[in-house]
Design an enzyme around this catalytic site. Structure first.
Site, PDB file in Angstrom:
ATOM      1  CE  LYS A  86      43.493  30.465  39.887  1.00 22.46           C
ATOM      2  NZ  LYS A  86      43.092  30.986  41.102  1.00 22.46           N
TER       3      LYS A  86
ATOM      4  CB  THR B 138      36.868  37.884  38.217  1.00 30.43           C
ATOM      5  OG1 THR B 138      37.070  38.334  39.561  1.00 30.43           O
ATOM      6  CG2 THR B 138      35.989  38.876  37.486  1.00 30.43           C
TER       7      THR B 138
ATOM      8  NE  ARG C 262      40.190  27.508  45.244  1.00 36.31           N
ATOM      9  CZ  ARG C 262      41.293  28.209  45.452  1.00 36.31           C
ATOM     10  NH1 ARG C 262      42.162  27.831  46.366  1.00 36.31           N
ATOM     11  NH2 ARG C 262      41.533  29.305  44.761  1.00 36.31           N
TER      12      ARG C 262
ATOM     13  CE  LYS D 189      43.505  34.838  47.519  1.00 36.05           C
ATOM     14  NZ  LYS D 189      42.067  34.727  47.286  1.00 36.05           N
TER      15      LYS D 189
ATOM     16  CB  ALA E   8      46.404  26.311  45.916  1.00 32.86           C
TER      17      ALA E   8
ATOM     18  CG  PHE F 249      48.071  30.053  44.767  1.00 31.12           C
ATOM     19  CD1 PHE F 249      47.744  31.391  45.011  1.00 31.12           C
ATOM     20  CD2 PHE F 249      48.240  29.229  45.858  1.00 31.12           C
ATOM     21  CE1 PHE F 249      47.609  31.876  46.311  1.00 31.12           C
ATOM     22  CE2 PHE F 249      48.104  29.711  47.156  1.00 31.12           C
ATOM     23  CZ  PHE F 249      47.799  31.036  47.377  1.00 31.12           C
TER      24      PHE F 249
ATOM     25  CG  PHE G 202      43.659  45.685  34.152  1.00 28.57           C
ATOM     26  CD1 PHE G 202      43.489  46.265  35.401  1.00 28.57           C
ATOM     27  CD2 PHE G 202      43.753  44.308  34.068  1.00 28.57           C
ATOM     28  CE1 PHE G 202      43.411  45.485  36.543  1.00 28.57           C
ATOM     29  CE2 PHE G 202      43.678  43.517  35.209  1.00 28.57           C
ATOM     30  CZ  PHE G 202      43.511  44.113  36.456  1.00 28.57           C
TER      31      PHE G 202
ATOM     32  CD1 TRP H  83      36.380  43.230  38.428  1.00 30.29           C
ATOM     33  CD2 TRP H  83      36.232  45.118  37.228  1.00 30.29           C
ATOM     34  NE1 TRP H  83      36.383  44.293  39.310  1.00 30.29           N
ATOM     35  CE2 TRP H  83      36.293  45.453  38.604  1.00 30.29           C
ATOM     36  CE3 TRP H  83      36.133  46.137  36.284  1.00 30.29           C
ATOM     37  CZ2 TRP H  83      36.272  46.775  39.045  1.00 30.29           C
ATOM     38  CZ3 TRP H  83      36.104  47.454  36.728  1.00 30.29           C
ATOM     39  CH2 TRP H  83      36.169  47.761  38.101  1.00 30.29           C
TER      40      TRP H  83
END
Length: 558
Positions: free
Chosen positions: A72, A74, A95, A106, A274, A302, A383, A411
């Site tokens: 998200k 990215t 954030r 994470k 969140a 999230f 991907f 990405w």
């Protein structure tokens, strides 16, 4: 083919001096407070002084998270760079990362690949000290509360009913439950206590919702820290703590300016959890981005059932924000996990698992379209293992809802991989009608509002309040808080309160165990499941891989 790590990509970037980024964004020198060559704070007076019309607000949200990842942040950064590449005036608002997840499991939160905000190491480690200031203000209030009790307890505070905890910005399970004040009369009053991680502190939520210093002080004064022997709430204002707390936060309230890898202005500010708070960057940063650019792109934490719901029902309501479009981020891999496929098998084409998992995406999209009445595009974060048949399946299913699907390759390609998504977002902003509506109105009982969220957003049958929660709801109504918005504290891994129910579960209820007022933030927190406000470190923490060489170069951060 060997890929560079996120930190290697970030460290190879040629950053522009922050003064150049500010100048390109239209920020005058008088408003800029530099923190070295590549970071700065922006004075809030810019919001009042600027005569520019507000830009359009775009929210980036996502499907329910899985271990396969969604990307998200990215996508948010890559979309901003994509807009810049096609000649649009854009600013991104994100954030700030918490040290706990950075050193835990994470990792960082500055994007990834060729869609990052930089300096990545600084943003993930200390940054401009905002979180330390929040922790200091939180712990000042805790110290003043315990000192008041030690010095005679004029307010009659019941030490068994203190709700305010200390905090530290680290995953440290050892501190969840502690007994303090031991060692005799001079060392305080013995009592049970505990620590939250800093991002779970109500002060984080307060800072992120405050519009200016005066509003910040007012909100801080309303924070409830506990109750008296005769069941009356005790506030930070009654302890005369709010002025000193605001003084500690005088710089932290100012948004931080950095840049993307491609030189797009980025405001990185605030970071409430969140799943226990509202999960959005600060109101001041979002409004600043809208004031600086024609398009302001932001994200919420999230999946859309948590982040987007709170962004739209809490933050937009309080700050009078009206989004123009929503981007829903998904991956083929994550949808196959929602369809029951094992993580080890995600690289193989599996249309059966995808068909079972795609209702998760569709429910989130339907909520944006039908509940909130906002235009939406699905961004599939691509991907290499995704097959054309899998992509075509998602496109066909979303088309049935009247929503376009755009492949995002940010990405690997940065802004170039986000140009197609940028064009679709601009089309939504220009051609589609946003008739923004909240999912519930503030009038009505606390239980009614919770039930509405469960039914409308989660797709459940309703909520069950435990006897304790029902008693708390009656008490909050008696205290005058019934018309506050609801902040659901729920697992991020499911629409339900059971993390094992992936996909789009049906015929479930949500059990609310506790209700508590965050009076400074202005919302009621409804606690479901086993939500941790102080995480622990995993068996092999990310901290074990992080190091610094003799030249001061940080390695192992991701």
């Amino acid at each position: 083919m060997a890929y560079l790590s996120d930190i290697e990509i970030a460290q190879n970037a040629q950053m522009q001096p922050i003064t150049q980024i500010a100048k390109a964004a239209g920020i005058g020198e008088d408003y800029l407070e530099q923190y070295g060559k590549y970071k700065a704070k922006i004075d809030l007076s810019l919001l009042k002084d600027s005569k520019k019309e507000n830009g359009k607000l775009i929210l980036v949200t996502a499907i329910t998270p899985t271990p396969a990842g969604e990307g998200k942040t990215t996508t948010t950064i890559g979309l901003a760079d994509g807009m810049k590449r096609i000649g649009k005036n854009v600013c991104v608002a994100l954030r700030e990362p918490s040290l706990g997840p950075v050193f835990g499991i994470k990792g960082g939160a500055a994007g990834g690949g060729y869609a990052q905000v930089v300096p990545m190491e600084d943003i993930n480690l200390h940054f401009t000290g905002d979180f330390h200031a929040i922790g200091a203000a939180n712990n000042l209030l805790a110290a003043m509360l315990d000192n008041h009790i030690h010095q005679g307890n004029a307010l009659g505070i019941d030490v068994r009913r203190i709700t305010w905890k200390r905090c530290v910005d680290m995953n440290d399970r050892q501190l969840r439950f502690v007994t303090d004040g031991l060692g005799g009369k001079v060392n305080g009053v013995p009592r049970e206590d505990g620590f939250d991680i800093t991002v779970a502190s109500e002060i984080m939520a307060v800072l992120c919702l405050a519009s200016d210093i005066s509003d910040l002080k007012d909100r801080l004064s309303k924070i409830v820290v506990g109750y008296t022997f005769d069941d009356k709430p005790v506030t930070a204002g009654q302890l005369n703590a709010h002025g000193a707390m605001a003084a500690l936060l005088k710089d932290a309230i100012k948004p931080n300016l950095v840049q993307t890898l491609e030189g797009t202005p980025a405001l990185v500010h605030g970071g409430p959890f969140a799943n226990i708070a509202h999960g959005c960057n600060s109101v001041t940063a979002t409004k600043m981005a809208m004031k600086l650019a024609d398009y302001a792109i932001t994200e919420a934490g999230f999946g859309a059932d948590l982040g987007a719901e709170k962004f739209l029902d809490i933050k937009c309501r309080m700050a009078d924000l009206k989004p123009s479009a929503v981007v829903m981020v998904a991956t083929v891999r994550a949808l196959k996990m929602h369809g029951g496929l094992d993580k080890k098998a995600l690289s193989e084409e599996n249309l059966v698992a995808l068909e079972k998992g795609i209702p998760n995406l569709l429910r989130h999209v339907e909520n944006i379209l039908n509940v909130y009445k906002l235009p939406c595009v699905v961004a599939v974060n691509r991907f290499p293992t995704d097959t054309q048949a899998e992509i075509d399946f998602i496109i066909a299913k979303c088309k049935e809802l009247g929503v376009n699907v755009v492949l995002s390759d940010v990405w690997a390609k940065g802004g170039e991989g986000g140009e197609e998504l940028a064009r679709e977002v601009i089309r939504l902003c220009d051609e589609e009608k946003a008739d923004f509506t909240f999912s519930y109105e503030l009038e009505g009982t606390i239980e009614d509002k919770i039930n509405t969220i469960v039914k409308k957003i989660y797709g459940g049958d309703g909520a069950i309040l435990t006897p304790n929660a029902k008693k708390q709801a009656a008490k909050l109504a008696e205290m005058g808080f019934e018309n506050c918005p609801i902040c659901m504290a729920k697992t991020q891994y499911s629409f339900s309160d059971d993390a094992t129910k992936t996909g789009a579960p049906e015929n479930f209820t949500i059990t609310v165990k506790n209700l508590k007022i965050s009076a400074g933030a202005g919302f009621i927190v409804a606690l479901t499941g086993d939500i941790m406000t102080m995480p622990g470190l995993p068996k092999v923490p990310a901290a074990e891989r992080i190091d610094i060489d003799e030249n001061g170069k940080i390695i192992g951060l991701f």
